[in-house]
Write a protein that holds these residues in place. Sequence first.
Motif, mmCIF file in Angstrom:
data_model
loop_
_atom_site.group_PDB
_atom_site.id
_atom_site.type_symbol
_atom_site.label_atom_id
_atom_site.label_comp_id
_atom_site.label_asym_id
_atom_site.label_seq_id
_atom_site.Cartn_x
_atom_site.Cartn_y
_atom_site.Cartn_z
ATOM 1 N N LEU A 67 0.825 -1.212 0.000
ATOM 2 C CA LEU A 67 0.000 0.000 0.000
ATOM 3 C C LEU A 67 0.858 1.260 0.000
ATOM 4 C CD1 LEU A 67 -2.888 -1.023 2.423
ATOM 5 C CD2 LEU A 67 -2.810 -1.147 -0.087
ATOM 6 N N GLU A 68 1.973 1.248 0.725
ATOM 7 C CA GLU A 68 2.871 2.405 0.743
ATOM 8 C C GLU A 68 3.515 2.614 -0.625
ATOM 9 O OE1 GLU A 68 4.798 5.785 2.084
ATOM 10 O OE2 GLU A 68 3.128 4.686 2.983
ATOM 11 N N ILE A 69 3.914 1.539 -1.284
ATOM 12 C CA ILE A 69 4.478 1.659 -2.630
ATOM 13 C C ILE A 69 3.418 2.231 -3.574
ATOM 14 C CG2 ILE A 69 5.315 0.367 -4.638
ATOM 15 C CD1 ILE A 69 6.682 -1.546 -2.603
ATOM 16 N N GLY A 70 2.193 1.728 -3.484
ATOM 17 C CA GLY A 70 1.105 2.254 -4.304
ATOM 18 C C GLY A 70 0.880 3.733 -4.052
ATOM 19 N N LYS A 71 0.874 4.132 -2.807
ATOM 20 C CA LYS A 71 0.683 5.543 -2.443
ATOM 21 C C LYS A 71 1.789 6.410 -3.035
ATOM 22 C CE LYS A 71 0.425 8.500 1.637
ATOM 23 N NZ LYS A 71 0.433 8.532 3.112
ATOM 24 N N ARG A 72 3.024 5.945 -2.936
ATOM 25 C CA ARG A 72 4.158 6.729 -3.424
ATOM 26 C C ARG A 72 4.225 6.765 -4.952
ATOM 27 N NH1 ARG A 72 9.177 6.788 0.216
ATOM 28 N NH2 ARG A 72 8.305 6.648 2.300
ATOM 29 N N MET A 73 3.979 5.642 -5.595
ATOM 30 C CA MET A 73 4.107 5.593 -7.051
ATOM 31 C C MET A 73 2.918 6.226 -7.761
ATOM 32 S SD MET A 73 5.864 1.874 -7.793
ATOM 33 C CE MET A 73 5.926 2.137 -9.580
ATOM 34 N N LEU A 74 1.728 6.041 -7.210
ATOM 35 C CA LEU A 74 0.524 6.518 -7.881
ATOM 36 C C LEU A 74 0.009 7.833 -7.312
ATOM 37 C CD1 LEU A 74 -1.232 3.059 -8.122
ATOM 38 C CD2 LEU A 74 0.138 4.219 -9.866
ATOM 39 N N ARG A 75 0.603 8.270 -6.227
ATOM 40 C CA ARG A 75 0.238 9.535 -5.575
ATOM 41 C C ARG A 75 -1.250 9.580 -5.213
ATOM 42 N NH1 ARG A 75 5.112 10.755 -5.787
ATOM 43 N NH2 ARG A 75 6.306 11.725 -7.417
ATOM 44 N N MET A 76 -1.707 8.457 -4.647
ATOM 45 C CA MET A 76 -3.087 8.376 -4.189
ATOM 46 C C MET A 76 -3.172 7.390 -3.034
ATOM 47 S SD MET A 76 -4.589 6.333 -7.497
ATOM 48 C CE MET A 76 -5.914 5.342 -6.876
ATOM 49 N N ASP A 77 -4.143 7.607 -2.169
ATOM 50 C CA ASP A 77 -4.337 6.684 -1.055
ATOM 51 C C ASP A 77 -5.048 5.439 -1.543
ATOM 52 O OD1 ASP A 77 -3.117 8.155 0.954
ATOM 53 O OD2 ASP A 77 -4.943 9.293 1.382
ATOM 54 N N ILE A 78 -4.473 4.308 -1.199
ATOM 55 C CA ILE A 78 -5.071 3.018 -1.516
ATOM 56 C C ILE A 78 -5.157 2.270 -0.196
ATOM 57 C CG2 ILE A 78 -4.810 0.881 -2.829
ATOM 58 C CD1 ILE A 78 -3.065 2.491 -4.799
ATOM 59 N N ASN A 79 -6.331 1.721 0.099
ATOM 60 C CA ASN A 79 -6.552 1.116 1.409
ATOM 61 C C ASN A 79 -6.649 -0.402 1.393
ATOM 62 O OD1 ASN A 79 -6.674 3.653 2.740
ATOM 63 N ND2 ASN A 79 -8.699 3.927 1.834
ATOM 64 N N SER A 80 -6.622 -0.991 0.208
ATOM 65 C CA SER A 80 -6.728 -2.444 0.133
ATOM 66 C C SER A 80 -5.927 -2.952 -1.067
ATOM 67 C CB SER A 80 -8.194 -2.874 0.000
ATOM 68 O OG SER A 80 -8.723 -2.400 -1.217
ATOM 69 N N ILE A 81 -5.674 -4.234 -1.039
ATOM 70 C CA ILE A 81 -4.986 -4.855 -2.167
ATOM 71 C C ILE A 81 -6.036 -5.115 -3.241
ATOM 72 C CG2 ILE A 81 -3.657 -6.844 -2.944
ATOM 73 C CD1 ILE A 81 -2.477 -6.975 -0.114
ATOM 74 N N ASP A 82 -6.113 -4.166 -4.172
ATOM 75 C CA ASP A 82 -7.105 -4.234 -5.241
ATOM 76 C C ASP A 82 -6.405 -4.469 -6.578
ATOM 77 O OD1 ASP A 82 -5.882 -1.798 -5.749
ATOM 78 O OD2 ASP A 82 -7.659 -0.588 -5.300
#
Length: 158
Positions: A67-82
Amino acid sequence: MKEQFISSIQESIINVLATMADMHPSSGKPSVKTNKKIPGDVTGIIDLVSKQKTGSLAISFTKPVALEIGKRMLRMDINSIDETIRDLVGEIANMMAGGAKAKLQEQGFDFELTFPSVIVDDENHIIHNNNTSTIILPFETDSGEFYVELYFNDDNVN
Protein backbone atom coordinates in the motif's frame (compact mmCIF):
# COMPACT_ATOMS: atom_id res chain seq x y z
CA MET A 1 23.66 -19.67 -4.88
CA LYS A 2 26.40 -17.68 -6.50
CA GLU A 3 26.77 -14.19 -5.16
CA GLN A 4 26.44 -12.71 -8.67
CA PHE A 5 22.82 -13.84 -8.96
CA ILE A 6 21.85 -12.70 -5.48
CA SER A 7 23.59 -9.33 -5.75
CA SER A 8 22.07 -8.68 -9.20
CA ILE A 9 18.58 -9.20 -7.79
CA GLN A 10 19.26 -7.18 -4.64
CA GLU A 11 20.64 -4.27 -6.65
CA SER A 12 17.76 -4.41 -9.09
CA ILE A 13 14.93 -4.27 -6.55
CA ILE A 14 16.65 -1.60 -4.47
CA ASN A 15 17.10 0.49 -7.63
CA VAL A 16 13.49 -0.05 -8.77
CA LEU A 17 12.00 1.01 -5.44
CA ALA A 18 14.38 3.96 -5.02
CA THR A 19 13.63 5.22 -8.52
CA MET A 20 9.91 4.51 -8.73
CA ALA A 21 8.73 4.92 -5.14
CA ASP A 22 11.48 6.90 -3.38
CA MET A 23 11.88 3.97 -0.97
CA HIS A 24 15.25 2.77 0.23
CA PRO A 25 14.94 -0.79 1.50
CA SER A 26 17.74 -2.50 3.33
CA SER A 27 18.48 -6.09 2.47
CA GLY A 28 18.93 -8.85 5.00
CA LYS A 29 20.92 -12.04 4.80
CA PRO A 30 19.89 -14.50 2.07
CA SER A 31 18.86 -17.95 3.24
CA VAL A 32 17.41 -21.17 1.90
CA LYS A 33 13.63 -21.20 2.08
CA THR A 34 12.39 -24.08 4.21
CA ASN A 35 8.70 -24.08 3.23
CA LYS A 36 6.39 -23.22 0.33
CA LYS A 37 4.36 -20.57 2.17
CA ILE A 38 4.13 -17.16 0.58
CA PRO A 39 5.72 -14.73 3.04
CA GLY A 40 3.68 -11.66 1.98
CA ASP A 41 0.13 -10.69 1.08
CA VAL A 42 0.62 -9.95 -2.62
CA THR A 43 3.27 -11.64 -4.77
CA GLY A 44 4.52 -11.13 -8.31
CA ILE A 45 6.18 -14.11 -9.99
CA ILE A 46 8.17 -14.11 -13.22
CA ASP A 47 10.07 -16.90 -14.95
CA LEU A 48 13.55 -16.56 -16.45
CA VAL A 49 14.61 -18.87 -19.26
CA SER A 50 17.99 -19.23 -20.98
CA LYS A 51 20.05 -21.86 -22.71
CA GLN A 52 22.21 -22.17 -19.59
CA LYS A 53 19.46 -22.44 -16.98
CA THR A 54 15.87 -21.62 -16.11
CA GLY A 55 14.43 -20.27 -12.94
CA SER A 56 11.95 -17.92 -11.40
CA LEU A 57 11.80 -14.83 -9.25
CA ALA A 58 9.03 -13.86 -6.88
CA ILE A 59 8.62 -10.63 -4.96
CA SER A 60 6.23 -10.83 -2.05
CA PHE A 61 5.03 -7.69 -0.26
CA THR A 62 3.23 -7.45 3.05
CA LYS A 63 0.06 -5.37 2.80
CA PRO A 64 1.52 -2.25 4.50
CA VAL A 65 4.51 -2.20 2.14
CA ALA A 66 2.39 -2.80 -0.97
CA LEU A 67 0.00 0.00 0.00
CA GLU A 68 2.87 2.41 0.74
CA ILE A 69 4.48 1.66 -2.63
CA GLY A 70 1.11 2.25 -4.30
CA LYS A 71 0.68 5.54 -2.44
CA ARG A 72 4.16 6.73 -3.42
CA MET A 73 4.11 5.59 -7.05
CA LEU A 74 0.52 6.52 -7.88
CA ARG A 75 0.24 9.53 -5.57
CA MET A 76 -3.09 8.38 -4.19
CA ASP A 77 -4.34 6.68 -1.06
CA ILE A 78 -5.07 3.02 -1.52
CA ASN A 79 -6.55 1.12 1.41
CA SER A 80 -6.73 -2.44 0.13
CA ILE A 81 -4.99 -4.85 -2.17
CA ASP A 82 -7.10 -4.23 -5.24
CA GLU A 83 -6.55 -4.55 -8.99
CA THR A 84 -4.39 -1.43 -8.95
CA ILE A 85 -2.01 -2.94 -6.40
CA ARG A 86 -2.04 -6.28 -8.22
CA ASP A 87 -1.04 -4.56 -11.46
CA LEU A 88 1.60 -2.53 -9.65
CA VAL A 89 3.16 -5.62 -8.04
CA GLY A 90 3.24 -7.36 -11.42
CA GLU A 91 4.99 -4.36 -12.92
CA ILE A 92 7.50 -4.19 -10.06
CA ALA A 93 8.26 -7.90 -10.58
CA ASN A 94 8.78 -7.16 -14.28
CA MET A 95 11.09 -4.20 -13.59
CA MET A 96 13.05 -6.17 -10.97
CA ALA A 97 13.53 -9.11 -13.32
CA GLY A 98 14.43 -6.80 -16.20
CA GLY A 99 17.07 -5.04 -14.10
CA ALA A 100 18.53 -8.34 -12.91
CA LYS A 101 18.45 -9.66 -16.49
CA ALA A 102 20.53 -6.70 -17.68
CA LYS A 103 23.12 -7.21 -14.92
CA LEU A 104 23.33 -10.95 -15.54
CA GLN A 105 23.60 -10.41 -19.28
CA GLU A 106 26.86 -8.56 -18.62
CA GLN A 107 28.08 -11.81 -17.04
CA GLY A 108 27.15 -13.98 -20.02
CA PHE A 109 23.62 -15.07 -19.09
CA ASP A 110 20.98 -14.23 -21.68
CA PHE A 111 17.56 -14.70 -20.07
CA GLU A 112 14.13 -14.33 -21.60
CA LEU A 113 11.38 -13.19 -19.23
CA THR A 114 7.78 -14.35 -19.07
CA PHE A 115 4.85 -12.11 -18.23
CA PRO A 116 4.46 -11.78 -14.47
CA SER A 117 1.66 -13.48 -12.62
CA VAL A 118 0.32 -12.12 -9.35
CA ILE A 119 -0.99 -14.04 -6.35
CA VAL A 120 -3.08 -12.36 -3.68
CA ASP A 121 -3.73 -14.84 -0.92
CA ASP A 122 -1.60 -15.73 2.05
CA GLU A 123 -2.88 -19.30 1.96
CA ASN A 124 -1.41 -20.05 -1.46
CA HIS A 125 2.06 -21.36 -2.03
CA ILE A 126 4.68 -20.20 -4.44
CA ILE A 127 5.53 -23.02 -6.79
CA HIS A 128 8.87 -22.48 -8.50
CA ASN A 129 8.62 -25.84 -10.27
CA ASN A 130 11.74 -26.95 -8.50
CA ASN A 131 13.03 -29.90 -6.58
CA THR A 132 16.00 -27.99 -5.26
CA SER A 133 16.59 -24.96 -3.08
CA THR A 134 14.82 -21.65 -3.27
CA ILE A 135 16.75 -18.69 -1.90
CA ILE A 136 14.80 -16.06 0.04
CA LEU A 137 16.10 -12.51 0.35
CA PRO A 138 14.47 -10.44 3.12
CA PHE A 139 14.16 -6.66 2.82
CA GLU A 140 13.09 -4.04 5.34
CA THR A 141 11.45 -0.67 4.73
CA ASP A 142 9.94 1.94 7.05
CA SER A 143 6.55 0.38 6.18
CA GLY A 144 7.55 -3.21 6.94
CA GLU A 145 9.09 -6.23 5.28
CA PHE A 146 9.04 -7.77 1.85
CA TYR A 147 10.81 -10.74 0.33
CA VAL A 148 12.34 -11.81 -2.94
CA GLU A 149 12.57 -15.49 -3.79
CA LEU A 150 15.04 -16.80 -6.33
CA TYR A 151 15.24 -20.25 -7.85
CA PHE A 152 17.45 -21.61 -10.64
CA ASN A 153 17.27 -25.21 -11.82
CA ASP A 154 21.00 -25.56 -12.42
CA ASP A 155 22.98 -26.91 -9.52
CA ASN A 156 26.06 -25.24 -11.01
CA VAL A 157 24.68 -21.96 -9.66
CA ASN A 158 25.09 -23.13 -6.06
